[in-house]
Design a protein around this motif. Structure first.
Motif, PDB file in Angstrom:
ATOM      1  N   LYS A   1       7.931   5.214   0.178  1.00 17.58           N
ATOM      2  CA  LYS A   1       6.589   4.727   0.517  1.00 17.58           C
ATOM      3  C   LYS A   1       6.200   5.123   1.936  1.00 17.58           C
ATOM      4  CE  LYS A   1       6.607   0.660  -2.535  1.00 17.58           C
ATOM      5  NZ  LYS A   1       6.502  -0.829  -2.599  1.00 17.58           N
ATOM      6  N   SER A   2       7.199   5.304   2.780  1.00 17.68           N
ATOM      7  CA  SER A   2       6.943   5.654   4.175  1.00 17.68           C
ATOM      8  C   SER A   2       6.995   7.157   4.423  1.00 17.68           C
ATOM      9  CB  SER A   2       7.974   4.979   5.089  1.00 17.68           C
ATOM     10  OG  SER A   2       7.961   3.578   4.926  1.00 17.68           O
ATOM     11  N   VAL A   3       7.798   7.846   3.612  1.00 20.09           N
ATOM     12  CA  VAL A   3       8.007   9.282   3.799  1.00 20.09           C
ATOM     13  C   VAL A   3       7.760   9.999   2.474  1.00 20.09           C
ATOM     14  CG1 VAL A   3       9.648  11.077   4.458  1.00 20.09           C
ATOM     15  CG2 VAL A   3       9.757   8.826   5.552  1.00 20.09           C
ATOM     16  N   LYS A   4       6.846  10.948   2.468  1.00 22.52           N
ATOM     17  CA  LYS A   4       6.589  11.721   1.265  1.00 22.52           C
ATOM     18  C   LYS A   4       7.789  12.630   0.977  1.00 22.52           C
ATOM     19  CE  LYS A   4       1.572  11.957   1.976  1.00 22.52           C
ATOM     20  NZ  LYS A   4       0.428  12.876   2.188  1.00 22.52           N
ATOM     21  N   PRO A   5       8.170  12.757  -0.297  1.00 17.10           N
ATOM     22  CA  PRO A   5       9.300  13.631  -0.632  1.00 17.10           C
ATOM     23  C   PRO A   5       9.156  15.049  -0.082  1.00 17.10           C
ATOM     24  CG  PRO A   5       8.725  12.289  -2.517  1.00 17.10           C
ATOM     25  CD  PRO A   5       7.669  12.034  -1.469  1.00 17.10           C
ATOM     26  N   SER A   6       7.944  15.551  -0.088  1.00  8.97           N
ATOM     27  CA  SER A   6       7.716  16.923   0.406  1.00  8.97           C
ATOM     28  C   SER A   6       7.884  17.027   1.913  1.00  8.97           C
ATOM     29  CB  SER A   6       6.308  17.383   0.032  1.00  8.97           C
ATOM     30  OG  SER A   6       5.324  16.536   0.613  1.00  8.97           O
ATOM     31  N   GLU A   7       7.784  15.886   2.617  1.00  8.00           N
ATOM     32  CA  GLU A   7       7.881  15.901   4.076  1.00  8.00           C
ATOM     33  C   GLU A   7       9.227  15.421   4.591  1.00  8.00           C
ATOM     34  OE1 GLU A   7       4.632  13.508   5.402  1.00  8.00           O
ATOM     35  OE2 GLU A   7       3.112  15.010   4.896  1.00  8.00           O
ATOM     36  N   ALA A   8      10.064  14.890   3.716  1.00  5.65           N
ATOM     37  CA  ALA A   8      11.372  14.393   4.147  1.00  5.65           C
ATOM     38  C   ALA A   8      12.204  15.530   4.745  1.00  5.65           C
ATOM     39  CB  ALA A   8      12.108  13.779   2.960  1.00  5.65           C
ATOM     40  N   PRO A   9      12.956  15.254   5.799  1.00  7.58           N
ATOM     41  CA  PRO A   9      13.800  16.290   6.398  1.00  7.58           C
ATOM     42  C   PRO A   9      14.754  16.890   5.370  1.00  7.58           C
ATOM     43  CG  PRO A   9      13.699  14.352   7.813  1.00  7.58           C
ATOM     44  CD  PRO A   9      13.056  13.971   6.512  1.00  7.58           C
ATOM     45  N   LYS A  10      14.902  18.209   5.404  1.00  2.00           N
ATOM     46  CA  LYS A  10      15.783  18.906   4.467  1.00  2.00           C
ATOM     47  C   LYS A  10      16.961  19.574   5.161  1.00  2.00           C
ATOM     48  CE  LYS A  10      12.777  18.222   1.037  1.00  2.00           C
ATOM     49  NZ  LYS A  10      11.612  17.701   1.778  1.00  2.00           N
ATOM     50  N   THR A  11      16.886  19.705   6.481  1.00  2.00           N
ATOM     51  CA  THR A  11      17.954  20.350   7.242  1.00  2.00           C
ATOM     52  C   THR A  11      18.224  19.547   8.509  1.00  2.00           C
ATOM     53  OG1 THR A  11      16.499  21.721   8.613  1.00  2.00           O
ATOM     54  CG2 THR A  11      17.118  22.595   6.441  1.00  2.00           C
ATOM     55  N   TYR A  12      19.321  19.864   9.169  1.00  2.00           N
ATOM     56  CA  TYR A  12      19.627  19.200  10.438  1.00  2.00           C
ATOM     57  C   TYR A  12      18.571  19.521  11.481  1.00  2.00           C
ATOM     58  CZ  TYR A  12      24.198  17.968   8.564  1.00  2.00           C
ATOM     59  OH  TYR A  12      25.206  17.439   7.802  1.00  2.00           O
ATOM     60  N   GLU A  13      18.050  20.718  11.461  1.00  2.00           N
ATOM     61  CA  GLU A  13      17.006  21.087  12.413  1.00  2.00           C
ATOM     62  C   GLU A  13      15.747  20.260  12.202  1.00  2.00           C
ATOM     63  OE1 GLU A  13      16.945  23.080  15.075  1.00  2.00           O
ATOM     64  OE2 GLU A  13      19.104  23.406  14.797  1.00  2.00           O
ATOM     65  N   ASP A  14      15.461  19.916  10.949  1.00  2.00           N
ATOM     66  CA  ASP A  14      14.275  19.107  10.648  1.00  2.00           C
ATOM     67  C   ASP A  14      14.325  17.737  11.325  1.00  2.00           C
ATOM     68  OD1 ASP A  14      13.270  21.124   9.073  1.00  2.00           O
ATOM     69  OD2 ASP A  14      13.806  20.181   7.163  1.00  2.00           O
ATOM     70  N   LEU A  15      15.530  17.242  11.586  1.00  4.60           N
ATOM     71  CA  LEU A  15      15.668  15.924  12.225  1.00  4.60           C
ATOM     72  C   LEU A  15      15.143  15.930  13.653  1.00  4.60           C
ATOM     73  CD1 LEU A  15      19.271  14.874  11.080  1.00  4.60           C
ATOM     74  CD2 LEU A  15      17.081  14.434   9.942  1.00  4.60           C
ATOM     75  N   LEU A  16      14.993  17.111  14.241  1.00  5.99           N
ATOM     76  CA  LEU A  16      14.523  17.220  15.620  1.00  5.99           C
ATOM     77  C   LEU A  16      13.003  17.212  15.725  1.00  5.99           C
ATOM     78  CD1 LEU A  16      16.992  19.995  16.896  1.00  5.99           C
ATOM     79  CD2 LEU A  16      17.266  17.510  16.973  1.00  5.99           C
ATOM     80  N   ASP A  17      12.319  17.188  14.587  1.00  6.95           N
ATOM     81  CA  ASP A  17      10.852  17.150  14.591  1.00  6.95           C
ATOM     82  C   ASP A  17      10.395  15.877  15.301  1.00  6.95           C
ATOM     83  OD1 ASP A  17       8.096  16.734  13.829  1.00  6.95           O
ATOM     84  OD2 ASP A  17       8.404  18.167  12.203  1.00  6.95           O
ATOM     85  N   PRO A  18       9.458  15.974  16.240  1.00 12.06           N
ATOM     86  CA  PRO A  18       8.974  14.789  16.984  1.00 12.06           C
ATOM     87  C   PRO A  18       8.451  13.669  16.094  1.00 12.06           C
ATOM     88  CG  PRO A  18       8.222  16.813  18.036  1.00 12.06           C
ATOM     89  CD  PRO A  18       8.850  17.221  16.737  1.00 12.06           C
ATOM     90  N   ARG A  19       7.999  13.995  14.885  1.00  9.45           N
ATOM     91  CA  ARG A  19       7.459  12.956  14.007  1.00  9.45           C
ATOM     92  C   ARG A  19       8.511  11.914  13.612  1.00  9.45           C
ATOM     93  NH1 ARG A  19       5.965  15.486   8.204  1.00  9.45           N
ATOM     94  NH2 ARG A  19       5.436  17.334   9.410  1.00  9.45           N
ATOM     95  N   TRP A  20       9.820  12.295  13.707  1.00 11.34           N
ATOM     96  CA  TRP A  20      10.882  11.371  13.285  1.00 11.34           C
ATOM     97  C   TRP A  20      11.496  10.614  14.456  1.00 11.34           C
ATOM     98  CZ3 TRP A  20       9.324  11.136   8.810  1.00 11.34           C
ATOM     99  CH2 TRP A  20       9.086  12.238   8.004  1.00 11.34           C
ATOM    100  N   LYS A  21      10.964  10.815  15.647  1.00 12.05           N
ATOM    101  CA  LYS A  21      11.500  10.095  16.803  1.00 12.05           C
ATOM    102  C   LYS A  21      11.289   8.588  16.628  1.00 12.05           C
ATOM    103  CE  LYS A  21      11.453  10.068  21.865  1.00 12.05           C
ATOM    104  NZ  LYS A  21      10.914  10.730  23.082  1.00 12.05           N
ATOM    105  N   GLY A  22      12.367   7.829  16.758  1.00 11.08           N
ATOM    106  CA  GLY A  22      12.305   6.381  16.609  1.00 11.08           C
ATOM    107  C   GLY A  22      12.171   5.903  15.182  1.00 11.08           C
ATOM    108  N   LYS A  23      12.337   6.800  14.213  1.00 17.86           N
ATOM    109  CA  LYS A  23      12.162   6.429  12.808  1.00 17.86           C
ATOM    110  C   LYS A  23      13.421   6.655  11.969  1.00 17.86           C
ATOM    111  CE  LYS A  23       7.161   7.252  12.833  1.00 17.86           C
ATOM    112  NZ  LYS A  23       6.032   7.987  12.197  1.00 17.86           N
ATOM    113  N   MET A  24      14.530   6.833  12.638  1.00 20.33           N
ATOM    114  CA  MET A  24      15.788   7.058  11.928  1.00 20.33           C
ATOM    115  C   MET A  24      16.828   6.032  12.375  1.00 20.33           C
ATOM    116  SD  MET A  24      16.033  11.251  11.942  1.00 20.33           S
ATOM    117  CE  MET A  24      15.829  11.439  13.729  1.00 20.33           C
ATOM    118  N   ALA A  25      17.802   5.778  11.489  1.00 23.10           N
ATOM    119  CA  ALA A  25      18.866   4.816  11.799  1.00 23.10           C
ATOM    120  C   ALA A  25      20.169   5.281  11.170  1.00 23.10           C
ATOM    121  CB  ALA A  25      18.492   3.428  11.279  1.00 23.10           C
ATOM    122  N   TRP A  26      21.267   4.762  11.711  1.00 26.41           N
ATOM    123  CA  TRP A  26      22.587   4.987  11.117  1.00 26.41           C
ATOM    124  C   TRP A  26      23.523   3.857  11.515  1.00 26.41           C
ATOM    125  CZ3 TRP A  26      23.516  10.321  13.940  1.00 26.41           C
ATOM    126  CH2 TRP A  26      23.550  10.126  15.315  1.00 26.41           C
TER     127      TRP A  26
END
Length: 364
Positions: free
Chosen positions: A167-192
């Motif tokens: 609901k928050s992330v469209k499947p087409s926009e979800a990160p697919k690679t490690y490099e994708d995690l560096l996109d500014p749009r995901w800053k503060g939106k990830m957890a582990w």
């Protein structure tokens, strides 16, 4: 025997050193006879094991598996095949199992026959509590899924993935690679998870092992700027936060657990980031098992197609090639992803180092 204790990895390490300092298991026992039984081969092997097991009548297994989903179905099927063997078990996490076994061996109480878990074999091998074995059922398992020295075989696999709230992330926009995690749009939106043996530390260890330290360090420095939330909880709890919408994205969580939530209608899905961290649950034979014949029959059963299909039906990811997961795409051969199988003993030894790198870059 279905209880568990709460201990720390440090406590296991201290007990391991104490046991090693005392010269290993020592004492009385049937280690010589069990070694012959564990390593026997030939056409009459099963007949000999069966004859011995009929006299032993019992088996004790210390396991990390979920009782109702996996342990009890496996025990029920094994006892149906060998009605003269009664299987008892104790359930805990890898640290619990290792601690309990070490403490018993220090006291020269040889009760358990088999132990399993992701880190159990590494801890107990270092303590001198395990012995090698041979099972013909492991013949078609690849080198990554069995010990070259015979100390363990893989009964279960775990693959770590990225999970996202659909609901928050469209499947087409979800990160697919490690490099994708560096996109500014995901800053503060990830957890582990902050767990030393999963979550952030394992994520970094996988990259260091796959890429080498120089490339991984450069990437880790960039990723640190993404302000990933550190959750002091299990990987399952991290997934639950994604399901509830508290976190849009989770890193380094079990793909099969995501599928369980997805099957129940939760707004969550997963993406493999190549190379995917692969973890193994390994089962081993202790050095002085009181029921070595029954233990070897159980190992054969566990690694066989019949045993692996019980794991499949219980929602686990089977180790045996050719036996799919209940959701086939959970395994790399059907899911189209590359699994990074790190040497378990090396992983065990490097966990502290990876945790320090994690703390330096992502904590505080």
């Amino acid at each position: 025997m279905k209880y568990r204790s709460r201990v720390t990895a440090a406590g296991v390490a201290m007990a391991t050193l104490a046991l090693a300092g005392c010269g290993g298991a020592g004492g009385t026992g049937n280690s010589g006879d069990s070694a012959k039984i564990a390593m026997q081969t030939g056409s009459d092997r099963t007949k000999a094991l069966t004859a011995g097991a009929k006299k032993e009548k019992h088996l004790l297994w210390y396991t990390t598996m979920i009782p109702d989903q996996l342990v009890e179905p496996l025990v029920k099927a094994f006892e149906a095949k060998y009605p003269y063997i009664k299987v008892d078990y104790y359930r805990g996490n890898s640290t619990d199992v290792a601690q309990k076994t070490v403490q018993e061996y220090k006291s020269r109480r040889y009760k358990v026959d088999l132990v399993d878990g992701t880190g159990t074999s590494s801890l107990l091998k270092e303590a001198g509590v395990l012995q090698p074995f041979k099972s013909p059922q492991l013949a078609d398992y690849p080198a990554d899924l069995k010990a070259s020295d015979g100390y363990w075989g893989t009964e279960l696999q775990y693959f770590m993935a990225l999970a996202y709230n659909t609901k928050s992330v469209k499947p087409s926009e979800a990160p697919k690679t490690y490099e994708d995690l560096l996109d500014p749009r995901w800053k503060g939106k990830m957890a582990w998870s902050t767990s030393d043996t999963s979550g952030g530390p394992l994520f970094l260890g996988n990259l260091i092992d796959a890429w080498g330290k120089t490339k991984a360090d450069a990437y880790i420095h960039k990723l640190a700027g993404q302000k990933i939330a550190n959750l002091d909880s299990s990987g399952r709890a991290v997934i639950d936060q994604v399901v509830s919408g508290q976190q849009p994205i989770a890193l380094e969580v079990f793909n099969d657990q995501v599928e369980v939530s997805k099957a129940k209608g939760a707004p969550v899905d997963w993406v493999p980031l190549n190379p995917v961290t692969a973890q193994l649950s390994r089962i081993s034979l202790v050095k002085q098992p009181p029921h070595p014949n029954a233990a070897m029959l159980f190992l054969d059963f566990m690694f066989s197609e019949a045993g692996q299909k019980i794991i499949q039906a219980g929602g686990g990811i089977p180790g045996k090639p050719g036996v799919d997961a209940e959701v086939p795409k959970l395994k790399p051969e059907k899911g189209g992803f590359k699994a990074q199988y790190m040497d378990p003993d090396t992983t065990f030894k490097q966990t502290t180092q990876w945790s320090e790198i994690y703390k330096q870059n992502f904590v505080g």
